[in-house]
Design a protein around this motif. Structure first.
Motif, PDB file in Angstrom:
ATOM      1  N   GLN A 119      -4.587   5.339  -3.326  1.00 59.80           N
ATOM      2  CA  GLN A 119      -5.165   4.971  -2.029  1.00 59.80           C
ATOM      3  C   GLN A 119      -6.587   5.518  -1.885  1.00 59.80           C
ATOM      4  N   SER A 153      -3.081  -3.066   2.564  1.00 55.02           N
ATOM      5  CA  SER A 153      -4.232  -2.499   1.847  1.00 55.02           C
ATOM      6  C   SER A 153      -5.571  -2.966   2.428  1.00 55.02           C
ATOM      7  N   TRP A 178       0.811  -1.211   0.000  1.00 54.47           N
ATOM      8  CA  TRP A 178       0.000   0.000   0.000  1.00 54.47           C
ATOM      9  C   TRP A 178       0.850   1.268   0.000  1.00 54.47           C
ATOM     10  N   HIS A 222      -7.203  -0.561   4.822  1.00 57.86           N
ATOM     11  CA  HIS A 222      -7.345   0.850   4.439  1.00 57.86           C
ATOM     12  C   HIS A 222      -8.711   1.432   4.838  1.00 57.86           C
TER      13      HIS A 222
END
Ligand code: ARG
Length: 588
Positions: A232, A271, A163, A274
């Motif tokens: 992101q 990730s 990420w 997130h």
């Protein structure tokens, strides 16, 4: 099964009691003078004050009670009051018979097994694996196997670094080279191709190039950071490329880890959490744990007893971006919600010590975990080259896992074809198996926190404290067993007997220590303890082998007893190397 030392201690404790002393005094330990005795008890000295007697008198009283002991063949009181002990061969034989009948060779299963998540491997996708990642994988895999063998429920999670900026760098470089790719067309709303616009080798070139450029060119770096941020936050085209990078890298990683005999139950990454970060940040603010400091959001984690400065744990940077911390905390939350583990174990380079101290304190303080949840971190040292610096390739580059494996395998191949006749194909396969033992044992036999020197000549040697030596011992046993069968013997009907010579007894005693060794390795998260145990066991076996007629033994019953001892030794060794994450070939 009770541990051998506990059984011996019980016998001694009863003797103390019978002789009129407190049973607690009868604790027995392994002898620290193996030239004099096998075990010893120092209870008579400890009791002198309490009973106002000379220790030697107490010791003599105990000796008198133990005359017909089924456990001890020799109990002698030695000035000033030591009890030197030797155990009966029949007692040891009973013990190893029970071991051989037990699925776990006498290791007791925990009353309440723990559910444990081990976070290891930790590769960063799009970047090549470096030596630190190899150590993490090798040690973590072994810890997982040891804990599983000991009856715990263990989940291994690779925790990908998937990420960060490296993703933005790859996307930026791809955009520079192929701006016309559909992923970069903002007006495009259709589906993206399922096939990645790069191969794994292209990907391996994209990242270092981009990384180099970003170091030389601030504008390029700024672009990559912006792309990272946009990826992101969900820009479709970037996310689609990210997915390709992930897929291509993970497929390649799986291949590499498989070669290392390492496998993960979960392929989660940074990730994956997130989306839960904003909720967690809110929770930390509302709970009054997190506060703003110079624009950033932090949680204080220092404690009164600290002797060194422990800085606050930063949750969000002043620009609102999350950090390595943030992801790890959110991952803890996610793991607690999804799996409710009793314990979390992390394996990383030991330079991350302070970092994990902060993260663990923060997780406790903010009650992301229960008070009783175990949070453990095992920091490992560096694998160095002979120059004492982190191991590099000959041209000074990052050591790739494949290369490391290949070089070790080539060396192993050279060694086994040098003085043995084997088909090319078998030699290749065998070289792979032994090379893996060389690599893994070379790493695992050191206490994890220590640095060690990767010495290919030493690691691949068939002599000394090495993986190949252990395999050689197992193969030697297998070959004797095969010959026994060829001579018409049956492995089904053999039974263990009492040892008849000193080296045989030493081997038996080493076998009886299996449960103690494994339990210790598990409790202390210390694979090197398994290595130390099997090195001693292999040495005990080889000494016995050189001093004892086995196939040439004329008494058929005695011969069968020896064969049974060989089988148990083989099984214990193979069980242990499986916990270390490698296996033995049939021949070598
Ligand atoms: N990707 C990290 C690195 O390369 C290791 C991750 C370790 N695990 C963790 N939960 N932080 O250093």
């Amino acid at each position: 099964m009770k541990k051998i030392l506990d059984l011996i201690s019980e016998e001694m404790q009863q003797a103390f009691e019978k002789a009129g002393y407190a049973p607690e005094l009868g604790r027995v330990t392994l002898s620290n003078r193996p030239d004099l005795c096998e075990y010893q008890c120092n209870g008579a000295m400890a009791g002198a004050k309490q009973y106002k007697k000379a220790p030697i008198m107490i010791a003599n009283d105990v000796v008198a009670v133990l005359q017909d002991s089924p456990v001890f063949s020799e109990v002698s009181a030695v000035a000033p009051g030591f009890l030197n002990l030797k155990v009966k061969e029949s007692f040891l034989a009973d013990y190893i018979k029970q071991m051989a009948d037990d699925e776990k060779f006498g290791l007791e299963m925990p009353a309440t097994p723990k559910k444990v998540i081990i976070d290891y491997g930790g590769p960063n996708i799009a970047k090549p694996l470096h030596v630190g990642h190899i150590r993490s994988a090798v040690i973590g895999e072994s810890v997982k196997r040891i804990m599983r063998y000991c009856g715990h429920e263990v989940i291994g999670d690779v925790h990908l670094g998937d990420w960060g900026l490296q993703m933005g760098l790859v996307i930026t470089e791809l955009k520079e080279r192929q701006p016309d790719l559909i992923y970069f067309d903002d007006s495009y709303t259709g589906e993206y191709p399922t096939e990645a616009p790069f191969t794994v080798s292209e990907l391996e070139e994209l990242y270092p190039t981009a990384s180099k450029k970003s170091k030389e060119d601030p504008a390029y770096k700024a672009k990559a950071m912006e792309v990272t941020q946009q990826m992101q936050s969900g820009v479709r085209g970037y996310r689609a490329i990210w997915q390709h990078i992930l897929n291509v890298s993970v497929a390649d990683l799986k291949k590499n880890y498989a070669r290392l005999n390492v496998d993960f139950d979960l392929w989660k990454g940074e990730s994956d959490v997130h989306d839960i970060i904003p909720g967690m940040v809110e929770y930390m603010k509302e709970g009054g744990y997190a506060y703003e400091s110079e624009g950033a959001l932090v949680v204080d984690v220092k404690e009164e007893t600290d002797t060194k400065e422990i800085p606050p744990c930063m949750i969000l940077k002043s620009d609102g971006a999350s950090l390595y911390n943030t992801t790890d905390l959110a991952t803890i939350q996610d793991r607690m919600d999804t799996y409710a583990p009793d314990e979390l174990i992390y394996l990383t380079d030991k330079r991350q010590e302070l970092y994990f101290e902060q993260v663990f304190r923060c997780a406790r303080k903010t009650k992301l975990v229960k008070p009783e949840t175990g949070l453990k971190w095992l920091g490992f040292g560096t694998m160095n080259g002979k120059d004492g610096k982190p191991f590099k390739t000959r041209d000074g580059g990052v050591m790739r896992l494949e290369v490391l494996i290949k070089e070790t395998t080539d060396e192993m191949f050279r060694k086994i074809t040098e003085n043995r006749e084997m088909s090319e194909e078998e030699a290749k396969e065998t070289a792979q198996i032994i090379a893996l033992s060389a690599l893994k044992y070379g790493d695992l036999s050191n206490q994890a926190s220590k640095d060690y020197v990767f010495d290919i000549d030493r690691f691949t040697s068939f002599e000394g404290d090495t993986g190949p030596y252990i395999l050689y011992t197992i193969v030697r046993i297998k070959s004797i067993l095969a010959k026994y069968k060829d001579q018409g013997g049956s492995l089904e009907t053999v039974t263990l007997q009492a040892a008849q010579n000193e080296s045989e007894k030493a081997l038996v005693m080493q076998l009886t220590a299996f449960n103690t060794a494994v339990e210790g390795a598990c409790a202390e998260i210390a694979p090197h303890k398994i290595c130390a145990y099997i090195y001693d066991l292999a040495n005990a076996f080889n000494r016995f082998y050189h001093e004892t007629k086995i196939l040439a033994e004329e008494n058929a019953e005695r011969k069968a007893g020896l064969i049974a001892l060989l089988m148990l030794t083989r099984d214990v060794l193979e069980t242990c190397i499986d916990m270390l994450g490698f296996s033995a070939p049939e021949r070598m």
